[in-house]
Motif scaffolding. Structure first.
Motif, PDB file in Angstrom:
ATOM      1  N   PRO A  67      10.521   2.549  -0.458  1.00 56.73           N
ATOM      2  CA  PRO A  67      10.606   1.145  -0.019  1.00 56.73           C
ATOM      3  C   PRO A  67      11.301   0.794   1.415  1.00 56.73           C
ATOM      4  CG  PRO A  67      10.823   0.917  -2.270  1.00 56.73           C
ATOM      5  CD  PRO A  67      10.939   2.487  -1.953  1.00 56.73           C
ATOM      6  N   ILE A  68      12.232   1.457   1.457  1.00 58.61           N
ATOM      7  CA  ILE A  68      13.267   1.067   2.776  1.00 58.61           C
ATOM      8  C   ILE A  68      12.724   1.678   4.002  1.00 58.61           C
ATOM      9  CG2 ILE A  68      15.429   1.369   3.843  1.00 58.61           C
ATOM     10  CD1 ILE A  68      16.176  -0.400   1.683  1.00 58.61           C
TER      11      ILE A  68
ATOM     12  N   VAL B 272       0.978  -1.189  -0.043  1.00 58.85           N
ATOM     13  CA  VAL B 272      -0.006  -0.057   0.025  1.00 58.85           C
ATOM     14  C   VAL B 272       0.767   1.351   0.005  1.00 58.85           C
ATOM     15  CG1 VAL B 272      -1.437   1.327   1.383  1.00 58.85           C
ATOM     16  CG2 VAL B 272      -2.188  -1.031   1.066  1.00 58.85           C
ATOM     17  N   LEU B 273       1.930   1.232   0.872  1.00 62.60           N
ATOM     18  CA  LEU B 273       2.906   2.380   0.976  1.00 62.60           C
ATOM     19  C   LEU B 273       3.604   2.690  -0.299  1.00 62.60           C
ATOM     20  CD1 LEU B 273       3.964   1.814   4.635  1.00 62.60           C
ATOM     21  CD2 LEU B 273       2.535   3.660   3.861  1.00 62.60           C
TER      22      LEU B 273
ATOM     23  N   GLN C  55      10.846 -15.072  -3.345  1.00 64.47           N
ATOM     24  CA  GLN C  55      12.099 -14.404  -3.715  1.00 64.47           C
ATOM     25  C   GLN C  55      12.125 -13.282  -4.605  1.00 64.47           C
ATOM     26  OE1 GLN C  55      14.292 -17.748  -4.554  1.00 64.47           O
ATOM     27  NE2 GLN C  55      14.826 -18.192  -2.463  1.00 64.47           N
ATOM     28  N   ALA C  56      11.021 -13.249  -5.705  1.00 65.98           N
ATOM     29  CA  ALA C  56      10.874 -12.482  -6.467  1.00 65.98           C
ATOM     30  C   ALA C  56       9.873 -11.047  -5.858  1.00 65.98           C
ATOM     31  CB  ALA C  56      10.003 -13.002  -7.719  1.00 65.98           C
ATOM     32  N   SER C  57       9.397 -11.348  -4.901  1.00 66.04           N
ATOM     33  CA  SER C  57       8.478 -10.401  -4.192  1.00 66.04           C
ATOM     34  C   SER C  57       9.236  -9.038  -3.735  1.00 66.04           C
ATOM     35  CB  SER C  57       7.686 -10.716  -2.964  1.00 66.04           C
ATOM     36  OG  SER C  57       8.613 -10.744  -1.797  1.00 66.04           O
ATOM     37  N   ASP C  58       8.569  -7.792  -4.122  1.00 64.79           N
ATOM     38  CA  ASP C  58       9.178  -6.482  -3.756  1.00 64.79           C
ATOM     39  C   ASP C  58       9.510  -6.365  -2.224  1.00 64.79           C
ATOM     40  OD1 ASP C  58       8.937  -5.636  -6.223  1.00 64.79           O
ATOM     41  OD2 ASP C  58       7.076  -4.627  -5.825  1.00 64.79           O
TER      42      ASP C  58
END
Ligand code: NDP
Length: 326
Positions: free
Chosen positions: A216-217, A208-209, A308-311
């Motif tokens: 992202p961090i 959502v963010l 593993q592929a997820s953000d």
């Protein structure tokens, strides 16, 4: 609940314990028992785990020889490996009056192993993974465990299992009588309902963010990677689920929480929980697990590829790199 006053190491005087497996639980069991003065033999295949037990100074033997040399056998290998290992290497070498202990009721609840009538059988299930079991023991405290006597051939099964509990440090915290069937079903429900729900909730909050344009961090950090939420849950474990917000939250926080509490998930999710519980209790999950194992765990590979592929995982990897450069 059983505490220190209810148990005595004298109840396992002169007994030798075979710790079968030297993984997450085996390592902690072997170390705590030894430090409590109980003779321990680690039983493991000749490989890296056995090497680790040898390096840690344990008498280490094949599973068969460890069982032969002990009067208490604690099975601490993954549940899916229990039937084969038990049938071929343990059952034929259990003597009359031995105490056989499992740390999770799965194999007994779903009758994947069948015990001879002339041995004691008990569940001693720590409600914690191995590292804290060892750490708390060294600090002079312990972790919660569930206990259940399933067979009492010697008429001393409870006393002996409480003796092991004390040697493990469990009676310092408390050992609660819970049937092995209940222990199994609660544990599977936590894994299949609560854990996916929590992981998906953190992932959705992150998405959502990020989809709203946040970096992202810091999003990952504020949602869970700072450890603040983990601390909150640790606090909630002792003070209570809602009390922690009352005690630690500012008025702004408390107002925000109460505004949405009970409104984000409700009867639909609860219904899914009921279906999952029914699937566990009816044996549906065990049947699915057996098919998955026979096919070489294809769903596990799919799930690994997906996460593993997820953000959220990629961001966590980036965050680890940043931390690593400190
Ligand atoms: P691990 O995966 O850490 O066990 C690894 C050990 O099992 C190694 O010694 C490994 O040796 C051995 N092992 C694995 N497969 C086989 C096999 N086919 N034959 C013989 N040995 C094998 O398990 P855990 O410690 O996580 O779990 C042990 C038990 O404790 C389970 O019943 C589990 O449900 C229960 N439990 C686990 C908790 C946890 O936090 N992990 C919490 C409470 C209970 P090698 O591969 O070299 O043979």
């Amino acid at each position: 609940m059983y505490y220190e006053k209810d148990a005595s190491l004298h109840d396992i005087d002169g007994e030798v314990v075979a710790v079968i497996g030297y993984g997450i639980q085996g390592k902690a069991f072997a170390a705590n028992l030894r430090d409590s003065g109980i003779p321990v033999i680690v039983g493991n295949r000749a490989d890296a785990y056995r090497e680790a037990a040898l390096r840690d100074g344990f008498e280490t033997q094949s599973i068969i020889d460890a069982v032969k040399g002990a009067s208490i056998v604690i099975l601490l290998i993954p549940d899916e490996a229990h039937p084969d290992v038990y049938d071929a290497q343990i059952r034929p070498h259990l003597d009359e009056g031995d105490l056989f202990v499992v740390a999770h009721g799965f194999s007994l609840r779903f009758e994947r192993i069948v015990l001879p009538a002339n041995v004691d059988v008990a569940l001693l299930a720590p409600k914690m993974f191995g590292k804290p079991i060892r750490q708390r023991y060294l600090e002079g405290s312990g972790v919660l465990a569930f206990i259940d006597v399933i067979q009492d051939a010697s008429s001393r099964a409870l006393r002996r299992t409480l003796g092991v509990s004390q040697a493990m440090g469990f009676t310092r915290y408390g050992v609660l009588p819970v049937s092995h069937a209940t222990e199994t079903e609660l544990d599977l429900f936590q894994e299949q309902f609560l854990t996916p729900l929590l992981l998906d909730t953190f992932r959705i909050a992150f998405e959502v963010l990020v989809e709203a344009g946040y970096d992202p961090i810091p999003s990952l950090l504020d949602m869970h990677a700072s450890g603040e939420m983990a601390e909150m849950m640790a606090e909630a474990a002792s003070s209570g689920l809602y009390e922690v917000i009352e005690q630690q939250g500012s008025p702004t926080c408390r107002f925000g929480v109460q505004r949405y509490l009970g409104k984000l998930i409700g009867e639909e999710v609860k219904g899914k929980g009921k279906d999952i519980l029914q699937d566990i209790r009816s044996g549906g999950f065990v049947e699915a697990l057996s098919k998955e194992a026979e096919a070489g765990y294809p769903s596990l590979s799919e799930y690994q590829a997906l996460y593993q592929a997820s953000d959220v995982t990629k961001t966590h990897d980036r965050y680890r790199d940043i931390l690593g450069s400190r």
